[in-house]
Design an enzyme around this catalytic site. Structure first.
Site, PDB file in Angstrom:
ATOM      1  N   ASP A  72       0.374  -3.504  11.984  1.00 53.67           N
ATOM      2  CA  ASP A  72       0.791  -3.916  10.636  1.00 53.67           C
ATOM      3  C   ASP A  72       1.083  -5.413  10.645  1.00 53.67           C
ATOM      4  O   ASP A  72       2.063  -5.861  11.252  1.00 53.67           O
ATOM      5  CB  ASP A  72       2.030  -3.120  10.223  1.00 53.67           C
ATOM      6  CG  ASP A  72       2.393  -3.384   8.767  1.00 53.67           C
ATOM      7  OD1 ASP A  72       2.597  -4.568   8.406  1.00 53.67           O
ATOM      8  OD2 ASP A  72       2.472  -2.424   7.995  1.00 53.67           O
ATOM      9  N   ASP A  75       4.587  -6.588   9.303  1.00 50.75           N
ATOM     10  CA  ASP A  75       5.682  -6.276  10.236  1.00 50.75           C
ATOM     11  C   ASP A  75       5.656  -7.193  11.450  1.00 50.75           C
ATOM     12  O   ASP A  75       6.702  -7.620  11.946  1.00 50.75           O
ATOM     13  CB  ASP A  75       5.586  -4.815  10.700  1.00 50.75           C
ATOM     14  CG  ASP A  75       6.079  -3.844   9.642  1.00 50.75           C
ATOM     15  OD1 ASP A  75       6.852  -4.276   8.758  1.00 50.75           O
ATOM     16  OD2 ASP A  75       5.686  -2.668   9.692  1.00 50.75           O
ATOM     17  N   ARG A 109       0.851  -1.201   0.000  1.00 50.56           N
ATOM     18  CA  ARG A 109       0.000   0.000   0.000  1.00 50.56           C
ATOM     19  C   ARG A 109       0.875   1.236   0.000  1.00 50.56           C
ATOM     20  O   ARG A 109       1.788   1.353   0.819  1.00 50.56           O
ATOM     21  CB  ARG A 109      -0.865   0.045   1.264  1.00 50.56           C
ATOM     22  CG  ARG A 109      -1.917  -0.996   1.333  1.00 50.56           C
ATOM     23  CD  ARG A 109      -3.023  -0.628   2.303  1.00 50.56           C
ATOM     24  NE  ARG A 109      -2.575  -0.096   3.590  1.00 50.56           N
ATOM     25  CZ  ARG A 109      -3.415   0.340   4.520  1.00 50.56           C
ATOM     26  NH1 ARG A 109      -4.710   0.319   4.311  1.00 50.56           N
ATOM     27  NH2 ARG A 109      -2.969   0.797   5.670  1.00 50.56           N
ATOM     28  N   THR A 155      -1.359   7.461  -0.506  1.00 54.78           N
ATOM     29  CA  THR A 155      -2.697   7.267  -1.100  1.00 54.78           C
ATOM     30  C   THR A 155      -3.424   6.051  -0.526  1.00 54.78           C
ATOM     31  O   THR A 155      -4.631   5.929  -0.685  1.00 54.78           O
ATOM     32  CB  THR A 155      -2.582   7.048  -2.622  1.00 54.78           C
ATOM     33  OG1 THR A 155      -1.886   5.798  -2.827  1.00 54.78           O
ATOM     34  CG2 THR A 155      -1.824   8.168  -3.306  1.00 54.78           C
TER      35      THR A 155
HETATM   36  C1  PRP Z   1      -1.337  -4.950   4.380  1.00 57.47           C
HETATM   37  C2  PRP Z   1      -2.178  -6.214   4.468  1.00 57.47           C
HETATM   38  C3  PRP Z   1      -3.017  -6.136   3.237  1.00 57.47           C
HETATM   39  C4  PRP Z   1      -3.237  -4.666   3.079  1.00 57.47           C
HETATM   40  C5  PRP Z   1      -4.633  -4.357   3.531  1.00 57.47           C
HETATM   41  O1  PRP Z   1      -0.286  -5.109   3.500  1.00 57.47           O
HETATM   42  O2  PRP Z   1      -1.426  -7.381   4.557  1.00 57.47           O
HETATM   43  O3  PRP Z   1      -2.403  -6.678   2.079  1.00 57.47           O
HETATM   44  O4  PRP Z   1      -2.281  -3.999   3.905  1.00 57.47           O
HETATM   45  O5  PRP Z   1      -4.924  -3.032   3.330  1.00 57.47           O
HETATM   46  P1  PRP Z   1      -5.994  -2.540   2.268  1.00 57.47           P
HETATM   47  O6  PRP Z   1      -7.200  -3.374   2.483  1.00 57.47           O
HETATM   48  O7  PRP Z   1      -6.203  -1.094   2.659  1.00 57.47           O
HETATM   49  O8  PRP Z   1      -5.415  -2.665   0.900  1.00 57.47           O
HETATM   50  P2  PRP Z   1       0.821  -3.981   3.250  1.00 57.47           P
HETATM   51  O9  PRP Z   1       0.451  -3.131   2.078  1.00 57.47           O
HETATM   52  O10 PRP Z   1       1.091  -3.240   4.530  1.00 57.47           O
HETATM   53  O11 PRP Z   1       2.071  -4.810   2.790  1.00 57.47           O
HETATM   54  P3  PRP Z   1       2.925  -5.905   3.620  1.00 57.47           P
HETATM   55  O12 PRP Z   1       2.050  -7.118   3.798  1.00 57.47           O
HETATM   56  O13 PRP Z   1       4.066  -6.159   2.718  1.00 57.47           O
HETATM   57  O14 PRP Z   1       3.333  -5.301   4.926  1.00 57.47           O
HETATM   58  N1  URA Z   2      -2.660  -3.456   6.866  1.00 58.08           N
HETATM   59  C1  URA Z   2      -2.310  -3.943   8.071  1.00 58.08           C
HETATM   60  O1  URA Z   2      -1.378  -4.749   8.176  1.00 58.08           O
HETATM   61  N2  URA Z   2      -2.985  -3.522   9.135  1.00 58.08           N
HETATM   62  C2  URA Z   2      -3.997  -2.644   9.060  1.00 58.08           C
HETATM   63  O2  URA Z   2      -4.605  -2.299  10.089  1.00 58.08           O
HETATM   64  C3  URA Z   2      -4.343  -2.154   7.795  1.00 58.08           C
HETATM   65  C4  URA Z   2      -3.667  -2.597   6.706  1.00 58.08           C
END
Ligand code: PRP
Ligand code: URA
Length: 212
Positions: free
Chosen positions: A203, A206, A107, A111
């Protein structure tokens, strides 16, 4: 389990308890990973409740018998990287013959819209029942995009499994892909100004990989 039109929300006490432990800031990466895998497996137990069976003849140590086996269904598991990886083993243990594809999305911090950086799906994915995995459904942007990639390859049978969903994400995903059933461990209150789920668990990527 609460079953509505195209969403199932899990009420099983084991799932509730494990999600509460995930939310705790004091839960470290090792336990967090173990719980994500266990929750995925417990969810899978319900998700696969309706798999068709067929009767086949086998020989027990005592006699021949006709017994039920899962009918050869072609399935694929597709985690959204990174956090979806945490759910793969729990589901794969239940359906070892499933192929695994990967979709990498992150993400944008400003944005909050998803950006693709990787996509590798099994051959003939269009003939498979596809289970998309991501612990978090926040704005719904990542799930919407991931499912669109899969549909663009001809898939018509897709289900989405998450551990925590925000109402905003459910609404967006249902609007974009009304044919996709959502399985959610719990539905939380709302998103905060940074589009994190409240109360949520922070997160997920993380916390699984210990990157913060
Ligand atoms: C997190 C999570 C989802 C997304 C959800 O991933 O694992 O994929 O955010 O958010 P959304 O519904 O608003 O799209 P992130 O983009 O943080 O990537 P990561 O898993 O690599 O940390
Ligand atoms: N992605 C995450 O990992 N946690 C949240 O709360 C939203 C998006």
């Amino acid at each position: 389990m609460e079953n509505m039109d195209n969403i199932t929300i899990f009420t099983h006490p084991l799932i509730q308890h494990k999600i509460s432990t995930l939310r705790d800031i004091n839960t470290g990466s090792k336990l967090f990973r173990e719980l994500v895998e266990e929750i995925a497996m417990l969810m899978g137990y319900e998700v696969f409740r309706d798999l068709p069976l067929e009767e086949l003849e086998i020989e027990t140590p005592l006699c021949r018998a006709t017994v039920p086996f899962i009918k050869g269904k072609k399935m694929a598991i597709v985690p959204i990287l990174r956090a979806g990886l945490g759910m793969v083993n729990g589901i794969h243990a239940l359906i070892p013959s499933a192929k695994v594809g990967h979709i990498g999305l992150y993400r944008d911090h400003e944005t909050h819209e998803p950006h693709e950086y990787y996509c590798k799906l099994p051959e003939n994915i269009d003939q498979r029942e596809v289970y998309v995995l991501d612990p978090m459904l926040a704005t719904g942007g990542s799930a919407e995009a991931a499912i669109q990639f899969i549909k663009d390859r001809g898939c018509t049978n897709i289900k989405f499994l998450c551990i925590i969903a925000a109402p905003e994400g459910i609404k967006r995903l249902h609007a974009a892909h009304p044919d996709v059933h959502i399985y959610a461990g719990q539905v939380d209150k709302c998103l905060n100004e940074n589009c994190y789920i409240l109360p949520g668990l922070g997160d997920a990527g993380d916390r699984i990989f210990g990157t913060k």
